[in-house]
Design a protein around this motif. Structure first.
Motif, short mmCIF file in Angstrom:
data_model
loop_
_atom_site.label_atom_id
_atom_site.label_comp_id
_atom_site.label_asym_id
_atom_site.label_seq_id
_atom_site.Cartn_x
_atom_site.Cartn_y
_atom_site.Cartn_z
N THR A 160 0.82 -1.20 0.00
CA THR A 160 0.00 0.00 0.00
C THR A 160 0.85 1.25 0.00
N SER A 161 1.92 1.25 0.81
CA SER A 161 2.75 2.45 0.92
C SER A 161 3.37 2.80 -0.42
N TYR A 162 3.87 1.81 -1.15
CA TYR A 162 4.50 2.14 -2.43
C TYR A 162 3.45 2.47 -3.49
N ARG A 163 2.25 1.94 -3.32
CA ARG A 163 1.18 2.33 -4.24
C ARG A 163 0.88 3.82 -4.07
N PHE A 164 0.86 4.30 -2.83
CA PHE A 164 0.66 5.73 -2.59
C PHE A 164 1.79 6.54 -3.23
N PHE A 165 3.03 6.01 -3.14
CA PHE A 165 4.17 6.71 -3.72
C PHE A 165 4.06 6.76 -5.24
N ARG A 166 3.60 5.68 -5.85
CA ARG A 166 3.47 5.65 -7.32
C ARG A 166 2.52 6.74 -7.81
N GLU A 167 1.54 7.08 -6.99
CA GLU A 167 0.60 8.13 -7.37
C GLU A 167 1.29 9.49 -7.49
N GLU A 168 2.46 9.63 -6.88
CA GLU A 168 3.19 10.90 -6.91
C GLU A 168 4.23 10.96 -8.03
N ILE A 169 4.38 9.89 -8.81
CA ILE A 169 5.35 9.88 -9.91
C ILE A 169 4.69 10.49 -11.14
N PRO A 170 5.15 11.64 -11.60
CA PRO A 170 4.41 12.40 -12.62
C PRO A 170 4.26 11.72 -13.97
N ASN A 171 5.28 11.05 -14.48
CA ASN A 171 5.21 10.52 -15.84
C ASN A 171 5.10 9.00 -15.87
N ILE A 282 28.87 9.86 -21.66
CA ILE A 282 27.85 8.91 -22.09
C ILE A 282 27.83 8.88 -23.61
N LEU A 283 27.90 7.68 -24.17
CA LEU A 283 27.83 7.55 -25.62
C LEU A 283 26.47 8.00 -26.13
N PRO A 284 26.42 8.64 -27.31
CA PRO A 284 25.14 9.10 -27.86
C PRO A 284 24.10 7.98 -27.97
N GLU A 285 24.54 6.79 -28.41
CA GLU A 285 23.58 5.69 -28.56
C GLU A 285 23.06 5.19 -27.22
N PHE A 286 23.93 5.21 -26.19
CA PHE A 286 23.49 4.80 -24.87
C PHE A 286 22.59 5.86 -24.26
N GLN A 287 22.91 7.12 -24.51
CA GLN A 287 22.07 8.23 -24.07
C GLN A 287 20.68 8.11 -24.67
N GLN A 288 20.62 7.72 -25.93
CA GLN A 288 19.33 7.56 -26.61
C GLN A 288 18.50 6.45 -25.96
N ILE A 289 19.19 5.35 -25.59
CA ILE A 289 18.48 4.26 -24.91
C ILE A 289 17.93 4.73 -23.58
N LEU A 290 18.75 5.46 -22.82
CA LEU A 290 18.33 5.93 -21.50
C LEU A 290 17.14 6.87 -21.57
N ARG A 291 17.07 7.68 -22.64
CA ARG A 291 15.99 8.68 -22.75
C ARG A 291 14.80 8.16 -23.55
N ASN A 292 14.88 6.94 -24.01
CA ASN A 292 13.84 6.40 -24.88
C ASN A 292 12.48 6.36 -24.19
N ASN A 293 12.46 5.91 -22.94
CA ASN A 293 11.20 5.82 -22.18
C ASN A 293 11.59 5.87 -20.71
N SER A 294 11.59 7.06 -20.15
CA SER A 294 12.18 7.24 -18.82
C SER A 294 11.17 7.72 -17.77
N VAL A 295 11.49 7.39 -16.52
CA VAL A 295 10.67 7.76 -15.36
C VAL A 295 11.59 8.39 -14.32
N TYR A 296 11.12 9.45 -13.68
CA TYR A 296 11.90 10.13 -12.65
C TYR A 296 11.15 10.05 -11.32
N LEU A 297 11.80 9.45 -10.33
CA LEU A 297 11.17 9.27 -9.02
C LEU A 297 11.52 10.43 -8.10
#
Length: 437
Positions: A160-171, A282-297
């Motif tokens: 339950t506690s982490y479910r409440f936290f997930r509600e605060e993750i914007p993206n 950071i290599l450009p191709e690795f940077q692209q992978i990291l930014r492909n679908n990202s979440v910020y907690l």
């Protein structure tokens, strides 16, 4: 049977109340009435796969531990499967009394949930054995009455506690929406903010039956890293691979992982976990992978106070349930102290602080004084089976076993050491090393 003993046996109290108040007193009276040398009732904890002493008689302050009845031993298996009382000879087994023999009876609810054991210098009469058998049956019935509410609570409160936290993750919603098509999520956040927990939740929400493998560190040697990727891909098959600490990857490791992800044909999903800000090259191709679908907690410190308070209360309830102390309350002062603290390690530090208060509290209310900064650090959670850090796993397992012994034996180090199979000095050394004293 004395009148008072009979009245306890026929008590109107039931379930958890009977187990906590009537059982210990009734056990002592029964053992006294039948002239038994000593005896113990060992029961399974309601919400976990562990056993504890529910009642004891005659062992003195230091208590006693029956090493031959360790779980998994031949004697344990025999006792837990026998429908009849099982005898243990004092000449063959190490008992508490020097001239005693032991009799043990399995306690059953819907399954084997423990046993009672008594030692006596003379053979037990048929009447004694019959009454002990009835007592074991009574314990099983009362133990069973405690299950429905506690299991319902566990189902409703777990996570339950982490479910409440997930509600605060914007993206988060957007990332989950794109996960099935892109098969990748990069999760960034401060230490202890639950990056791995979120990765596993996303995986299990979308691919509940698929395997998941967490990689805590990767080989420095490039050839070994390439080979390991192939093996990890085979092991996780169409499931998920989770790489933690991607900020530590060298340029060569970044290149190898980027090439493998784009060319290997891996059918599973990828999670990349790192800090809120990744420094270094950071290599450009690795940077692209990291930014492909990202979440910020977000850090806990940045949450709205009402949301943070709700998370604190949920964690408190979850930990009370895990520690079989569901009657505890968190005082207003205790909650205020938790809200005002800065958590550099976020959930890890918050949970450890609350758990420390639960374990050290000597009343029914956990107050601010029980949550003092500087109390023992207790990183208690056992790493999941898919985590590969062996050293951390061993330390966490040792913490769990020592803390379980601490709870079972109420902190009595002599009894804890006997149960753990080590000397008292070794126990104290390990407790200091693991931050438990």
């Amino acid at each position: 049977m004395p009148l008072h003993t009979a009245s306890l046996f026929a008590s109107t109290q039931t379930g958890k109340e009977w187990m906590e108040t009537v059982l210990p007193a009734l056990w002592a009276e029964l053992c006294t009435e039948f002239g038994l040398f000593c005896g113990v009732v060992v029961l399974k904890a309601e919400d976990e796969d562990s056993f504890y002493e529910s009642a004891s008689f005659g062992y003195g302050e230091d208590g006693f531990y029956y090493s031959f009845l360790n779980r998994g031993s031949a004697e344990w298996d025999k006792l837990m499967s026998s429908k009849m009382p099982v005898s243990f000879s004092g000449k063959e087994f190490p008992l508490f009394g020097k001239t005693t023999d032991a009799l043990s009876i399995r306690i059953v609810s819907e399954e084997s949930i423990g046993f009672l054991l008594v030692e006596s210098e003379e053979a037990n009469s048929f009447a004694t054995i019959a009454l002990l058998s009835l007592f074991a049956e009574k314990i099983g019935k009362e133990w069973g009455k405690t299950l429905a509410p506690s299991f319902a609570r566990q189902t409703s409160e777990t996570d339950t506690s982490y479910r409440f936290f997930r509600e605060e993750i914007p993206n988060l919603s957007s990332a989950i929406e794109h996960f099935e098509s892109k098969k990748i999520v990069s999760i960034f956040g401060a230490p202890g903010s639950g990056k791995k927990t979120l990765a596993k939740w996303i995986h299990h929400s979308i691919h509940p039956e698929a395997p998941i493998l967490v990689v805590e560190s990767v080989p420095d040697h490039f050839g070994k890293f390439e080979k390991a990727l192939t093996e990890w891909g085979k092991e996780s098959r169409s499931g998920s691979l989770v790489f933690t600490n991607v900020q530590t990857f060298s340029l060569g490791q970044q290149q190898i992982l980027s090439d493998w992800w784009s060319k290997s044909g891996f059918e599973g999903s990828l999670f990349l976990l790192g800090p809120a800000e990744i420094g270094g090259e950071i290599l450009p191709e690795f940077q692209q992978i990291l930014r492909n679908n990202s979440v910020y907690l977000p850090s806990l410190s940045f949450l709205p106070k009402p949301s943070f308070a709700r998370i604190i209360q949920s964690i408190f309830l979850e930990l009370c349930l895990q520690q079989n102390r569901s009657g505890l309350l968190l005082s207003e002062g205790g909650e205020k102290a938790l809200l005002g603290k800065v958590y550099n390690e976020n959930f890890v530090e918050l949970r450890n602080t609350i758990l420390s208060g639960i374990l050290t509290c000597r009343s029914q209310i956990v107050d601010a004084s029980d949550l003092e900064v500087g109390r023992s650090r207790m990183d208690l959670e056992i790493p999941d089976a898919e985590d590969l850090d062996l050293r951390r796993g061993i330390e966490a397992l040792e913490r769990q076993k020592i803390l379980l012994a601490m709870r079972i034996f109420s902190g009595n180090q002599i009894r804890m050491a006997k149960a753990l199979g080590i000397s008292r000095g070794s126990l104290q050394y390990k407790m200091k090393q693991l931050g438990l004293m």
